[in-house]
Structures are given as C-alpha cells and as structure tokens.
Motif scaffolding. Structure first.
Motif, PDB file in Angstrom:
ATOM      1  N   ARG B 149     129.446  58.748 -65.483  1.00  0.00           N
ATOM      2  CA  ARG B 149     130.849  59.171 -65.441  1.00  0.00           C
ATOM      3  C   ARG B 149     131.450  59.211 -66.851  1.00  0.00           C
ATOM      4  O   ARG B 149     132.158  60.149 -67.213  1.00  0.00           O
ATOM      5  CB  ARG B 149     131.632  58.193 -64.568  1.00  0.00           C
ATOM      6  CG  ARG B 149     133.071  58.591 -64.334  1.00  0.00           C
ATOM      7  CD  ARG B 149     133.824  57.429 -63.737  1.00  0.00           C
ATOM      8  NE  ARG B 149     133.914  56.344 -64.694  1.00  0.00           N
ATOM      9  CZ  ARG B 149     134.063  55.068 -64.371  1.00  0.00           C
ATOM     10  NH1 ARG B 149     134.104  54.708 -63.116  1.00  0.00           N
ATOM     11  NH2 ARG B 149     134.147  54.142 -65.301  1.00  0.00           N
ATOM     12  N   ASP B 150     131.129  58.200 -67.681  1.00  0.00           N
ATOM     13  CA  ASP B 150     131.791  58.080 -68.973  1.00  0.00           C
ATOM     14  C   ASP B 150     131.138  58.912 -70.068  1.00  0.00           C
ATOM     15  O   ASP B 150     131.809  59.342 -70.999  1.00  0.00           O
ATOM     16  CB  ASP B 150     131.814  56.608 -69.420  1.00  0.00           C
ATOM     17  CG  ASP B 150     132.596  55.741 -68.446  1.00  0.00           C
ATOM     18  OD1 ASP B 150     133.456  56.312 -67.735  1.00  0.00           O
ATOM     19  OD2 ASP B 150     132.352  54.531 -68.375  1.00  0.00           O
ATOM     20  N   ASP B 169     129.977  64.036 -62.037  1.00  0.00           N
ATOM     21  CA  ASP B 169     131.184  63.235 -61.881  1.00  0.00           C
ATOM     22  C   ASP B 169     131.368  62.825 -60.426  1.00  0.00           C
ATOM     23  O   ASP B 169     131.664  61.671 -60.125  1.00  0.00           O
ATOM     24  CB  ASP B 169     132.392  64.028 -62.367  1.00  0.00           C
ATOM     25  CG  ASP B 169     133.584  63.131 -62.622  1.00  0.00           C
ATOM     26  OD1 ASP B 169     133.460  62.257 -63.498  1.00  0.00           O
ATOM     27  OD2 ASP B 169     134.616  63.292 -61.944  1.00  0.00           O
ATOM     28  N   VAL B 173     131.282  58.954 -59.202  1.00  0.00           N
ATOM     29  CA  VAL B 173     132.470  58.340 -58.593  1.00  0.00           C
ATOM     30  C   VAL B 173     132.147  57.864 -57.182  1.00  0.00           C
ATOM     31  O   VAL B 173     132.536  56.765 -56.780  1.00  0.00           O
ATOM     32  CB  VAL B 173     133.652  59.330 -58.595  1.00  0.00           C
ATOM     33  CG1 VAL B 173     134.803  58.788 -57.752  1.00  0.00           C
ATOM     34  CG2 VAL B 173     134.128  59.574 -60.017  1.00  0.00           C
ATOM     35  N   ARG B 213     137.528  61.820 -52.279  1.00  0.00           N
ATOM     36  CA  ARG B 213     138.757  61.598 -53.024  1.00  0.00           C
ATOM     37  C   ARG B 213     139.575  60.488 -52.384  1.00  0.00           C
ATOM     38  O   ARG B 213     140.035  59.573 -53.057  1.00  0.00           O
ATOM     39  CB  ARG B 213     139.580  62.882 -53.069  1.00  0.00           C
ATOM     40  CG  ARG B 213     140.920  62.659 -53.750  1.00  0.00           C
ATOM     41  CD  ARG B 213     142.039  63.346 -53.047  1.00  0.00           C
ATOM     42  NE  ARG B 213     143.270  62.618 -53.298  1.00  0.00           N
ATOM     43  CZ  ARG B 213     144.412  63.183 -53.650  1.00  0.00           C
ATOM     44  NH1 ARG B 213     144.474  64.478 -53.775  1.00  0.00           N
ATOM     45  NH2 ARG B 213     145.471  62.446 -53.842  1.00  0.00           N
ATOM     46  N   TRP B 214     139.721  60.554 -51.050  1.00  0.00           N
ATOM     47  CA  TRP B 214     140.566  59.555 -50.403  1.00  0.00           C
ATOM     48  C   TRP B 214     139.882  58.196 -50.347  1.00  0.00           C
ATOM     49  O   TRP B 214     140.547  57.163 -50.447  1.00  0.00           O
ATOM     50  CB  TRP B 214     140.991  60.039 -49.011  1.00  0.00           C
ATOM     51  CG  TRP B 214     141.974  61.142 -49.145  1.00  0.00           C
ATOM     52  CD1 TRP B 214     141.761  62.482 -48.930  1.00  0.00           C
ATOM     53  CD2 TRP B 214     143.339  61.031 -49.595  1.00  0.00           C
ATOM     54  NE1 TRP B 214     142.897  63.192 -49.213  1.00  0.00           N
ATOM     55  CE2 TRP B 214     143.878  62.341 -49.615  1.00  0.00           C
ATOM     56  CE3 TRP B 214     144.142  59.966 -49.980  1.00  0.00           C
ATOM     57  CZ2 TRP B 214     145.189  62.590 -50.013  1.00  0.00           C
ATOM     58  CZ3 TRP B 214     145.450  60.221 -50.369  1.00  0.00           C
ATOM     59  CH2 TRP B 214     145.961  61.521 -50.384  1.00  0.00           C
ATOM     60  N   VAL B 216     137.993  56.985 -52.663  1.00  0.00           N
ATOM     61  CA  VAL B 216     138.235  56.414 -53.994  1.00  0.00           C
ATOM     62  C   VAL B 216     139.662  55.863 -54.069  1.00  0.00           C
ATOM     63  O   VAL B 216     139.895  54.753 -54.553  1.00  0.00           O
ATOM     64  CB  VAL B 216     138.017  57.487 -55.083  1.00  0.00           C
ATOM     65  CG1 VAL B 216     138.504  56.994 -56.424  1.00  0.00           C
ATOM     66  CG2 VAL B 216     136.549  57.865 -55.162  1.00  0.00           C
ATOM     67  N   ASP B 217     140.630  56.636 -53.551  1.00  0.00           N
ATOM     68  CA  ASP B 217     142.030  56.189 -53.580  1.00  0.00           C
ATOM     69  C   ASP B 217     142.210  54.879 -52.826  1.00  0.00           C
ATOM     70  O   ASP B 217     142.821  53.938 -53.320  1.00  0.00           O
ATOM     71  CB  ASP B 217     142.926  57.249 -52.933  1.00  0.00           C
ATOM     72  CG  ASP B 217     143.279  58.348 -53.904  1.00  0.00           C
ATOM     73  OD1 ASP B 217     142.468  58.586 -54.806  1.00  0.00           O
ATOM     74  OD2 ASP B 217     144.356  58.955 -53.758  1.00  0.00           O
ATOM     75  N   HIS B 219     140.012  52.698 -52.018  1.00  0.00           N
ATOM     76  CA  HIS B 219     139.293  51.621 -52.684  1.00  0.00           C
ATOM     77  C   HIS B 219     140.177  50.996 -53.765  1.00  0.00           C
ATOM     78  O   HIS B 219     140.301  49.777 -53.873  1.00  0.00           O
ATOM     79  CB  HIS B 219     137.996  52.168 -53.281  1.00  0.00           C
ATOM     80  CG  HIS B 219     137.074  51.096 -53.757  1.00  0.00           C
ATOM     81  ND1 HIS B 219     135.897  51.373 -54.387  1.00  0.00           N
ATOM     82  CD2 HIS B 219     137.161  49.759 -53.692  1.00  0.00           C
ATOM     83  CE1 HIS B 219     135.304  50.246 -54.695  1.00  0.00           C
ATOM     84  NE2 HIS B 219     136.044  49.253 -54.283  1.00  0.00           N
ATOM     85  N   GLY B 220     140.816  51.864 -54.564  1.00  0.00           N
ATOM     86  CA  GLY B 220     141.714  51.387 -55.617  1.00  0.00           C
ATOM     87  C   GLY B 220     142.854  50.565 -55.048  1.00  0.00           C
ATOM     88  O   GLY B 220     143.219  49.514 -55.582  1.00  0.00           O
TER      89      GLY B 220
END
Lengths: 102, 255
Positions: B149-150, B169, B173, B213-214, B216-217, B219-220
């Motif tokens: 990713r980085d 990516d 992710v 996407r969701w 990941v959201d 999880h955050g």
C-alpha cells in the motif's frame, strides 16, 4: 429532506471546512450509524460530500475515512436547510395561533 | 485449459521471437526452480510465468518479458549468476535481472536511476504475490500488504501501470482490513475482530464493488470504540441500516 438528513447536514455545517469521521458525525447529529451511512451515500452521490482515507502512521491500526462538505455541498445544504426550516415554521405558527386551524 | 506456459509461448510466437529467447529463458528458469514449490503448493516456476504474463499484458517487449521470467533465478535458487545470463540472453536482459535483484536487496535507491522496465517487473512480481497472499502467515501478510500500500502501489503509478496500482491498493487494503491480519498481541483488536466478522458477513448484502470500502470504514470506526458494549451497539446500528444502504448503493448512479 428527511429529518435525519437535516440533522446530519446541520452537523456538517457546524463547521463546513472541518473533516468528520462517521462516528463523530453520528455523535454530533444524534443519528444512529446505520441510518447515517445511507445518508452519507446519498450526499456523496449528489456531490455534496467528499471523503478521504487516513492511515495511522504505525500502519497497525486500520485507516479511518473522513468526510467533508464540498463547496457546492455547503452552498446547497445551507439553502436546503433554510427551505426545510421555512416549511417547519408555518404549521407551528398556525398551531400556536389561538383558535387556529387544527 | 491453457497453461501459463502455453499462453506465454503463444505470445512469444506472436511477438516475433525469432531467437527463441522466451523458450530458452523458460528452460533456464525451469532448471533454476526445479523441485521448488510455492507456499500455496504450486510449482515455483508458476510465479515467474505469472509475472512474465502480467508484463505481456502491459505491452512489454521480448527482453523485458525474458527478464521477468528470470527475475527470481538470481536470488531464490541462485544458480544463474548474472555473468552467465549476459552471453545467453544479452546485456539488456542481464542488466534488467540484476536491477530487479538489486531492488529486492536494497530498499533505499533513487527511482530515477533505475531502468523503468525493472521497476515494472517489480510491480508485476508484487501483483502476483498479492494475488496469492492467502498462502502466507498473518504477520507476513500484514507486512507485505503494508509495504504494498505504501510503496509498491505508488511505484506502479510512477511507472504508468495504473490498473496494477489500483489492484495492488485494493488487495493491500482488503488484506489489512481482514480481521485475521490484526496484531495478535493487541487484545482490543481481536475483540474488534469479532464485531468485524459479523459485519463482513452482513456486507454480502452490498454490491461487490463497494463492499471492501465499507468494511474498511467500519473497521476504522470499531477500532475507535472503547469497549465491547459500544462495539455491539455499533454492529447493531449498522445491521439495522444495512438494507437501506443496500438499496441506495444499488440505485443507478448517473455519475
């Protein structure tokens, strides 16, 4: 516009240039997360909202998504809220008038 | 089903490989990796083959694809020192293989000084490794995904492999968001894992392209919640709102 959408917009407009993450928005607006994600999807689709992922520097914890109003979104949201408020005020005035229509 | 080997040889024929450089490189790679296996049980040769095929998909020339086939023969099962490559495959191929090998050994280099084709091979190499990352243990998966990713996804962009950059990516992710990849020492994170697994199951209601996407959201968000009670409340809220989200994300979008 539904009342929850209004609450989320109000929360976003409290500082239109500020970025909020989902939990924060739901706390400020008092809207449950589940409802709020649907609202965010809609606002994004209208082009009112933009977001970005922020990664923790240590990479160990998961990234967080931050939401912010677009310039266009801030403009439209202010206008929509004003319209909604005008609509809300009329019946309350009617109700407050003595002997007014029920 | 056509094998990678057949696909590559067919490509070589269509690319006008009059000196059979691909076939010769394939034989050399076969010898270099003979008997070796990848962690997922495949013959090791499948990896250089896959990397070479990714390069053909990105419009690489014969020399670059040859170098891609040989890219691990220096480091992994070292039987092909670069001096042996030079007379058999030419200076371009030998230099590319050496450059890729150097990239693997030395993290700190000036990208401008490196042959762009070597960087592209490095990107293709990582792309195939990320596609097969499930074979690695969680701690290795986490390290590879973070690095992808980085560093590697931005590198892919730098060398003009935009589609590969997007896929790298996305894979990275998704790997980092996977509950199994969380630091085992972090008790709070494993607690998050339970909630996250529930949400991952529920996320099948959402269209495939926005599911990650969701996750990941969520999880955050879960990670920011202080205790189990609040996490359960969060999971409950999200589950209640999920049908509405599913409808909204499926609605046709003019943009």
């Amino acid at each position: 516009m539904t009342p929850p959408t209004r609450d989320v917009l109000q929360a976003l407009l409290s500082d239109p240039t500020c970025e909020y993450y989902g939990l924060e928005l739901s706390k400020i607006s008092g809207i449950p997360h589940g409802t709020m994600y649907g609202i965010l999807i809609r606002l994004e689709r209208w082009g009112w909202l933009t977001n970005r992922l922020e990664y923790a520097p240590d990479r160990a914890s998961p990234p967080r998504r931050y939401y912010r109003l677009t310039g266009y979104g801030a403009q439209e949201a202010t206008r929509a809220l004003a319209r909604a408020e005008a609509r809300v005020r009329a019946p309350s005035w009617l109700k407050a008038a003595p002997g007014g229509a029920t | 089903m056509t094998t990678r080997r057949e696909t590559l040889l067919a490509w070589a024929a269509s690319a006008g490989d009059t000196t059979y450089i691909i076939k010769r490189a394939l034989d050399a790679a076969d010898r270099a990796h003979a008997g070796a296996r990848r962690r997922n049980g495949e013959d090791y040769i499948e990896h250089p083959l896959a990397v070479a095929l990714i390069m053909t998909e990105h419009g690489a020339d014969l020399d670059t694809v040859t170098a891609a086939l040989l890219h691990e023969s220096l480091s992994t099962h070292a039987v092909e020192p670069v001096v042996h490559l030079r007379p058999r495959f030419g200076d371009v191929v030998a230099d590319l293989v050496a450059a890729v090998d150097l990239l693997d050994r030395n993290g700190c280099i000036h990208l401008e000084d490196v042959d762009k084709r070597a960087l592209q091979i490095k990107v293709a190499d990582r792309l195939h490794n990320m596609r097969t990352i499930d074979a690695l243990v969680p701690s290795k998966r986490r390290r590879k995904a973070g690095n992808t990713r980085d560093l590697i996804a931005p590198l892919a962009q730098f060398v003009g492999m935009n589609e590969a950059a997007a896929e790298l990516d996305r894979l990275a992710v998704a790997t980092l968001a996977d509950a199994d990849v969380l630091q085992p020492a972090d008790v709070r994170s494993t607690a998050v894992g339970t909630s996250l697994r529930a949400l991952r199951l529920a996320a099948v209601l959402l269209p495939v392209d926005c599911r990650d996407r969701w996750i990941v959201d969520w999880h955050g968000e879960l990670n920011a919640l202080p205790n189990r009670r609040e996490r359960l409340g969060f999971v409950f809220d999200v589950l209640m709102g999920l049908p509405a989200m599913a409808v909204l994300t499926r609605r046709t979008d003019p943009r």
